[in-house]
Enzyme design. Structure first.
Site, short mmCIF file in Angstrom:
data_model
loop_
_atom_site.label_atom_id
_atom_site.label_comp_id
_atom_site.label_asym_id
_atom_site.label_seq_id
_atom_site.Cartn_x
_atom_site.Cartn_y
_atom_site.Cartn_z
CD GLU A 91 13.40 -50.45 -17.84
OE1 GLU A 91 12.23 -50.79 -17.89
OE2 GLU A 91 13.81 -49.35 -18.27
CB CYS A 112 20.80 -44.71 -18.73
SG CYS A 112 19.39 -44.26 -17.73
CB CYS A 119 10.31 -44.71 -8.56
SG CYS A 119 10.80 -43.09 -7.89
CB CYS A 123 6.96 -38.17 -11.62
SG CYS A 123 8.24 -37.66 -10.47
CB CYS A 126 7.71 -41.35 -14.35
SG CYS A 126 9.06 -42.51 -14.17
CB CYS A 362 13.24 -43.95 -16.42
SG CYS A 362 12.20 -43.23 -15.24
#
Ligand code: SAH
Ligand code: SF4
Length: 376
Positions: A91, A112, A119, A123, A126, A362
């Site tokens: 994205e 962005c 990832c 976290c 997220c 995100c």
């Protein structure tokens, strides 16, 4: 699969062209096609001899991501979901500097961008980390997010380069760029993909490439201390944002597993190092999550840390992620938290929601699309 042409610096292209016995000015022509005109095929490069175009096509790929979804938000942010050649989804979010809501439509935009598929840092709040890490993005895949968004925008008209006064023609082209700020805050941990990130940012920064000033490029990290120290030794003045989200190890450990590897003490020391090399270039990103990190007991140590590092604090009310239990605090709580920082004379802002209604935080659009595809 051959290397993509947009992974190469000007110097690397010059070496390649010398080996081919091609004159160096051909590199300038090629770079104009790639980064000013943003063409997507070798055939479009009409001032390059056919033989050279064939050599290029045999040696390098020239890939562009495919647009899968585009969503607009009420505040005029736009979110782009791209499919890469291995069908991975990433994205980018385009944010106008002056949301049209407040008056004139803006011609300045921040993009962005993502640096990884998924990832690995997990976290707890997220969406990007929810399905784990798939792979690093290559330099061209990072650079192409900017070029592809600009290609889709009617505002980024590319002026003719045929003018006799080539210097002026080039300047006008750079002036006409839609994206003039980059934040590396999309999917992935940018400093975990260090080499590809730096390669891409150098291309976006170069006068022959994106022409975007280093001070207009912000790299966001969850706190990879060794890589922050390494970044401090690079010549460019990139801005650095630390995703802090907690001002004590206790809170950070709860929501960010990376803190067990690089606890606050180590992170702060690395930030001081960056600060020492680069000056006042630090921002703390701090998501406010109800009942987790939004109390006065966190605001006070946060203010102390910010003062010690001369950092600015961006408070961001949590953007709800489907399937996760966290919630944003009430506005009153956010404002009180902000007031504590301001009272301590810490430069701080409470971010007005940008793109919240388009799943702009995100990884959220990708996650939704992958789940929809999986359930089909
Ligand atoms: N991995 C890097 C960069 C990508 S995350 C980092 O963590 O800094 C970009 C920012 O979006 C981070 O500050 C991250 O904490 C924040 N973010 C992630 N999920 C969010 C959510 N649901 N609401 C608001 N911000 C979020
Ligand atoms: Fe990764 Fe950043 Fe999301 Fe943490 S906040 S999981 S580091 S993308």
């Amino acid at each position: 699969m051959p290397t993509d042409i947009k992974c190469l610096s000007r110097g690397e292209l010059e070496t390649q062209f010398k080996n081919w016995n091609e004159p160096v000015y051909r590199v300038t022509q090629l770079l104009e096609w790639l980064y000013s005109r943003r063409v997507t095929s070798w055939d479009a490069m009409t001032n390059l001899p056919k033989g050279l175009r064939e050599k290029l096509a045999d040696s390098f790929s020239l890939q562009t991501p495919e647009l899968v979804r585009k969503q607009g938000a009420h505040d005029a942010s736009q979110k782009f979901l791209w499919r890469l050649r291995d069908h991975a989804l990433i994205e980018s979010v385009l944010i106008p500097a002056n949301p049209a809501l407040y008056g004139d439509a803006s011609d300045r935009h921040t993009l962005c961008i993502s640096t990884q598929v998924g990832c690995a840092y997990g976290c707890k709040f997220c969406a990007s980390g929810l399905d784990g890490w798939k792979r690093h993005l290559t330099p061209d895949e990072i650079v192409e997010q900017v070029l592809s968004v600009e290609r889709l925008s009617p505002q980024s008209t590319v002026h003719s380069l045929e003018s006799k006064d080539r210097t002026n023609a080039r300047l006008r082209t750079v002036d006409s760029r839609l994206v003039d700020n980059i934040v590396v805050m999309g999917m992935g941990e940018p400093l975990a993909n260090y080499d590809n990130l730096l390669k891409a940012l150098r291309i976006l920064n170069a006068p022959w490439g994106g022409g975007i000033g280093a001070r207009k490029i912000t790299i966001s990290t969850s706190g990879l201390a060794p890589q922050i120290r390494r970044l401090a030794t690079e010549p460019e003045q990139f801005r650095l944002a630390i995703s802090l989200h907690g001002a004590t190890d206790e809170v950070r450990n709860k929501i960010m597993p990376v803190n067990r590897k690089y606890p606050l003490k180590e992170l702060v020391a690395a930030c001081e190092d960056y600060q020492g090399q680069k000056g006042r270039m630090l921002t703390f990103e701090y998501i406010l999550i109800a009942g987790v990190n939004d109390s006065a007991e966190q605001a006070r140590p946060l203010a102390a840390l910010a003062k010690r590092l001369f950092a600015k604090v961006n408070l961001i009310p949590y953007n709800q992620v489907e399937g996760l239990p966290w919630e944003r605090p009430e506005e009153k709580v956010c404002k009180t938290f902000l007031a504590i920082l301001q009272k301590q004379k810490v430069p701080a802002t409470l971010r007005r929601e940008k793109g919240g209604d388009i799943d702009a935080a995100c990884g959220q659009l990708r996650l939704k699309t992958e789940r929809e595809l999986a359930s089909n």
